[in-house]
Design a protein around this motif. Sequence first.
Motif, PDB file in Angstrom:
ATOM      1  N   ILE A 101      -1.438  -5.858 -11.734  1.00  0.00           N
ATOM      2  CA  ILE A 101      -1.012  -6.923 -10.824  1.00  0.00           C
ATOM      3  C   ILE A 101       0.356  -7.419 -11.247  1.00  0.00           C
ATOM      4  N   THR A 126       2.926 -13.669  -5.870  1.00  0.00           N
ATOM      5  CA  THR A 126       2.266 -12.380  -6.072  1.00  0.00           C
ATOM      6  C   THR A 126       3.051 -11.236  -5.443  1.00  0.00           C
ATOM      7  N   ASP A 167       1.325  -8.267  -4.956  1.00  0.00           N
ATOM      8  CA  ASP A 167       0.199  -7.367  -4.715  1.00  0.00           C
ATOM      9  C   ASP A 167      -0.571  -7.871  -3.496  1.00  0.00           C
ATOM     10  N   ASN A 196      -4.111  -9.210  -4.380  1.00  0.00           N
ATOM     11  CA  ASN A 196      -3.991 -10.476  -5.087  1.00  0.00           C
ATOM     12  C   ASN A 196      -3.602 -11.604  -4.137  1.00  0.00           C
TER      13      ASN A 196
END
Length: 499
Positions: A72, A125, A127, A130
């Motif tokens: 991540i 983030t 991702d 995520n």
Amino acid sequence: MIEQLPVLLVVLPIVGGAVPLVASFVSDRAGWPITTLTLIGQTGLAGLLAWTVSTSGTVSYAVGGFAAPYGIELVVDGLSGAVALLVAVVSLGVLAYARQAGPHSSPFYGLYLLLVAGLTGMTVTGDVFNLYVFLEITGLAAYGLVASGRDASAAVAALKYLIIGTVGASLYLLGVGYLLAATGTLNMADLATKLGEMAAYDSTLVLTAFGLMVGGLTVKVALFPLHTWQPDAYANAPDTVSAFISALVSTVSAYALARLLFSVFTVEFLTAVPVARWALVGLACVSIIAGSALAVSQDSVQRMLAYSSVSQFGLVVAGFAIATPLAVVGATVHLLGHAVMKGGLFAATGVIERKTGATTVNGYAGMGSRVPISAFCFAVLSLAMVGVPPAVGFVGKWYIVLGAVNAENWPVVAVLLASTLLTLAYFARLVERLYFAEATIHSEETPAEAPVTDGSGQAVSFGMIAVVVIAAALAVALTAAVPELQAMLEDTLPPLLNQ
């Protein structure tokens, strides 16, 4: 140390949110000072990170030491740095309002900081899965905050918000699954690279993923006709919660939608699949007109402001979907400015209601003399939302219109201009009631709007009024920061803004 700032921004409010719950066993009054210290630290970290990004470029951090695309990744560039700073500053400002307005329970402060953590996580983030995790954290905290109102209507509004919000999040997650099946990765930068290498923008998997992910986020943004959770949530939540979620929840969701468009699917996808661009532009235009029309028809001031958000976020999404340099800059400016303006407007309605009991458009008659400071700030923020220069609302709308003109998208230009007239219609009506209509109920108020108590026993503090004044000042002063923001965006999205 600098590369660890993104993870600190997420961890600090999560840890801080647990402390008030523990401290409540010792003192019921520990929640507000603990939350204040946490958000002061959050604002300092966000400011340092935004300054670092503006001077040294993008900052990234691999969580747990697992490098992307397998781990991540948290990424902060010019756009996400500005939004993270906005979340921190607005959260701290609304907390000053909450000092008097409440709620004052420790669970409230825990949920408040959890919402800050979710919003910050969505911002930094890198991702897509995520992003879903933080989207759910944000939703759960927001549902709980809306339900913290004392009336049964707050619980009903929270339940409605939960059901519709869960549908939106589920659609997004399903789209993530399709995108993973098509590319084998979840990292945003890696997704953009693989989609470009595959050149399979018209594949069934990719198109389905785009539709589901964008559809899920438009529920969170509250575009028409997916907006039905918003008016009830804004109108029935406590004053503090209304100001907080109206300023940030849909704002960060709109940011997430922009990040999805430009960092995952990219402008090349919108060019290769024009139907996707036109579908998003069409949905945004419908939201602009429908939101404004519904706002004009409202008698409740808070519901009018809620429907106004439906229209204004349609404007922001239209700017992102047009995807020209000026349109993207305008959409970003309006996104950030709207958070300040709408949060200030809801805070002002809370002050006016506490001092006079007025909650309707007709009830605002003559309030310009009864609550002069709050009424003046409300008028300034209203005119800023309309787009009267030199307010930030004018700059954002002007750039979006210029971007649409450059793209020769004349139907959108017409809708954007019409939206300004519709916005003027409902905000001018309120300003007229404030200053040019005779009050139906008279009471004496001090010119300085010192702390007073109305018939229901609700007090208004200088801190609450200060938050409204600062929001009105920022609605004008933020215009000066537009060149710096534009420079940060040029570093964030060079393929788009240098085309």
